[in-house]
Design an enzyme around this catalytic site. Structure first.
Site, PDB file in Angstrom:
ATOM      1  CB  CYS A 251      -0.588  -0.005   1.797  1.00 42.07           C
ATOM      2  SG  CYS A 251      -0.359   0.037   2.394  1.00 42.07           S
ATOM      3  CG  HIS A 309      -4.958   0.443   3.391  1.00 41.37           C
ATOM      4  ND1 HIS A 309      -3.364  -0.451   2.592  1.00 41.37           N
ATOM      5  CD2 HIS A 309      -5.934   1.505   2.462  1.00 41.37           C
ATOM      6  CE1 HIS A 309      -4.608   0.227   1.592  1.00 41.37           C
ATOM      7  NE2 HIS A 309      -5.153   0.981   1.191  1.00 41.37           N
ATOM      8  CG  ASP A 334      -6.078   2.928  -1.192  1.00 37.98           C
ATOM      9  OD1 ASP A 334      -5.622   2.620  -1.551  1.00 37.98           O
ATOM     10  OD2 ASP A 334      -7.098   1.800  -0.255  1.00 37.98           O
TER      11      ASP A 334
END
Length: 665
Positions: A251, A309, A334
């Site tokens: 991530c 995250h 994202d």
């Protein structure tokens, strides 16, 4: 104004790249290539082979064009002040001079978003924040866990060699562009659209994306995610291996690379870390854990909570969500491939203000991000008859210490209060209940409820202490290309659009594709001004007309009863869906009357349909959604506002698509 052939011949142009680029905050990218920002003037000097008479050859343009006050036309030297519209599509343009149907290439230039321009959708009023979120090439990304926060330095490198070429290639090899180049190019005027495309392109799940994700096992055949410390090496390698994915990332790598691309394009962007980050796979806003009663087989849950995250926030206006700017500002994007959004692995832009207020019906992917920061963790006892009994609920575990780098310093800034009210407070619980009970089938305009907003409260703390708890971002994750591949991050049917007398306009679901548009007594014609200064208006009685300026132009309108009339003027003009001399079709769908008109696209969603008394217009999109729909007493028509005019000085997008910055000489 009709074009008149003249005997003026150009023989050169001076681009003043060093001066222009410095004034446009692009000199760090290049001082030899002209790179300008929209909504801001730049100067070029055109040299002619003979004197120029402005009375005989008046200057007109759809991009603002002026002769410099100190010019001397009689010498044939023309210093021109040119201003791209504040809503022009970003990208690469070519400047040509035309004489008797012959074009001479004068120069190439690049147009970017302009966070310094108040009329630009990415305008950021604070200069220190502009420097941090657009100009700074160095940053910090936070990892670890909520109790042991640690940081790593990240070199964004957005102004390194070939970054303009790399970032434009990302747009040009996207599914959106491959499916419909014309539609994609014109949609690049919208930072919401560009951000969504970049979100999809940073991961490699279903396109020619940049980074291949892996969350466990061996990293043979690539580099461990922890190997990377900057974006440029990844992006450069991706370009060098013909747009094949670079292995491997997690991530923080996805987020770091996306931040670099967004800053290069001129969209203010920052990297954000959420600790105890929920992954809600079924959009019920809870993380469910199932425990087996005696004699009952244990049931696994697809939901999970990660140690941390990382995503990015981009700063932009969201007129597609509210006309009063209620949801403008930071938007979550994202690029990590977690859930599919309307058929592709991308996420956002989701308004942070919408997340805080629980408006999970808004596009894009707000329910998914809301759950990441504010889901309740619920334990269930599964009995032999299949019934479930709630045995425990933790309302405070998810969404801790949401962090980003502070402006102008290396301190960590806690922005948790931007995403939700204080945990355990009555207001936080009320928002959660409000989000749970949203009826996604009700039209947004009918279901809008105001939730009182708290003032943004930022807490600055020193850099995290303690040791990292591991390299992998997730506590319970999966390996392979994607974290999870389930359905759309649903719940958020993004339908705006209107209804006037009958008919309905419907946008697509999930987190992508939606319609924008309005009603009235009749209809409205809407279009982006690709450079052509399009007007958007509504009419009271019968349809609306959307036209473009610049000598000729195309007008598309509707007539009273129904039906759409598309016509052109001025010698060559461009009708909707066609090209005239030098470009591709505008790519819009125009239709009305009774019946239904349907247009589809994979990423831009610039389909336009209307109904007149009955029928429905439907536009769908895969990667973003910029569909415009109207219904009412008469039909509506929406052109792409990109005319192709027979002019003497022309700016044209390099994909052979005129973006109407043309001028007469």
């Amino acid at each position: 104004m009709a074009h008149t052939h003249t005997h003026i011949h150009t023989y050169g142009v001076e681009l003043h790249t060093e001066t222009n680029n410095t004034e446009h905050h692009t000199s760090e990218i290049s001082v030899t290539e002209l790179i300008v920002r929209r909504g801001q003037p730049f100067t070029v000097t055109l040299r002619l082979r003979q004197p120029f008479n402005p009375d005989r050859h008046p200057l007109t343009a759809s991009w603002k064009l002026e002769l410099h006050k100190n010019s001397a036309p009689h010498t044939g030297v023309l210093p021109l002040i040119i201003t791209p519209p504040a809503d022009a599509p970003i990208g690469e343009y070519i400047l040509t001079a035309s004489h008797r149907d012959e074009d001479t290439l004068l120069a190439r230039l690049v147009v970017l978003f302009n966070t310094w321009c108040p009329e630009d959708g990415v305008f950021l009023p604070d200069e220190a924040e502009r420097q941090e979120y657009v100009m700074s090439e160095q940053g910090i990304i936070y990892k670890g866990s909520g109790n042991y926060i640690n940081s790593v330095s990240w070199d964004f490198g957005q102004f390194e060699d070939d970054m303009v070429k790399i970032c434009m290639t990302i747009l040009n090899v996207s599914n959106n562009h491959l499916d419909n180049p014309a539609e994609d190019v014109s949609a690049r005027a919208d930072p919401t659209y560009v951000g969504r495309v970049v979100s999809a392109m940073i991961n490699s799940q279903d396109d020619h994306g940049v980074v291949y994700g892996k969350w466990g096992g061996s990293y043979v055949g690539g580099r461990s995610p922890s190997h990377w410390s900057g974006s440029h090496a990844i992006l450069k390698h991706w370009l060098n291996i013909n747009c094949h994915p670079v292995k491997f990332g997690q991530c923080w790598v996805f987020a770091g690379v996306m931040c670099s691309v967004m800053r290069l394009f001129g969209i203010p962007c920052r990297v954000v870390t959420n600790y105890s980050s929920a992954h809600d796979t079924n959009s019920n806003l809870t993380i469910d854990v199932y425990h087996a009663d005696y004699g009952v087989r244990e049931r696994e849950s697809p939901d999970s909570v990660w140690n941390f995250h990382v995503w990015v926030e981009g700063w932009m206006k969201r007129p597609d969500l509210a006309v009063d700017g209620k949801f403008d500002g930071w938007q979550v994007l994202d690029p990590t491939p977690q859930e599919m959004s309307n058929g592709i692995f991308c996420c956002g832009p989701a308004s942070v203000k919408a997340i805080q207020s629980g408006d999970v019906n808004l596009k894009y992917d707000v329910p998914f991000v809301f759950a990441e920061v504010n889901a309740d963790c619920v334990d269930w006892l599964v009995k032999a008859d299949g019934s479930k009994l709630k045995i425990f609920s933790d309302t405070k575990k998810v969404g801790q210490n949401i962090s980003t780098k502070s402006v102008g310093s290396k301190k960590r800034r806690n922005i948790t209060d931007n995403y939700k009210h204080r945990e355990g407070s009555e207001k936080e619980r009320n928002v959660f209940k409000y989000a749970l009970t949203r009826d996604f089938t009700i039209d947004e305009e009918e279901e809008e409820n105001e939730v009182e907003e708290e003032n943004e409260e930022a807490m600055e703390t020193s850099d995290g202490t303690g040791a990292a708890t591991g390299e992998n971002e997730e506590a319970t994750g999966t390996s392979g290309g994607a974290v999870a591949a389930t359905g759309t991050s649903g719940g958020a049917v993004a339908a705006t659009g209107t209804s006037g007398g009958a008919g309905a306009t419907t946008g697509t679901s999930g987190g992508a594709g939606a319609t924008t548009g309005t009603s009235g007594g009749a209809v409205a014609a809407t279009g982006t001004s690709g450079g052509a200064g399009a007007t958007t208006g509504t009419s009271g009685g019968a349809g609306a007309t959307t036209g473009t300026s610049g000598g000729a132009g195309a007008t598309t309108g509707t007539s009273g009863g129904a039906g759409a009339t598309t016509g052109t003027s001025g010698g060559a003009g461009a009708a909707t869906g066609t090209s005239a001399g030098a470009g591709a079709a505008t790519g819009t769908v125009t239709g009305t009357s009774a019946g239904a008109t349907t247009g589809t696209s994979r990423g831009a969603g610039a389909a336009t349909g209307t109904s007149a008394g009955a029928g429905a217009a439907t536009g769908t999109s895969r990667g973003a959604g910029a569909a415009t729909g109207n219904s009412g007493g008469a039909g509506a028509a929406t052109p792409d506002n990109i005319p192709l005019l027979p002019v003497s000085l022309r700016f044209r997008e390099v994909n052979h698509r005129s973006l109407s910055a043309e001028s007469f000489l």
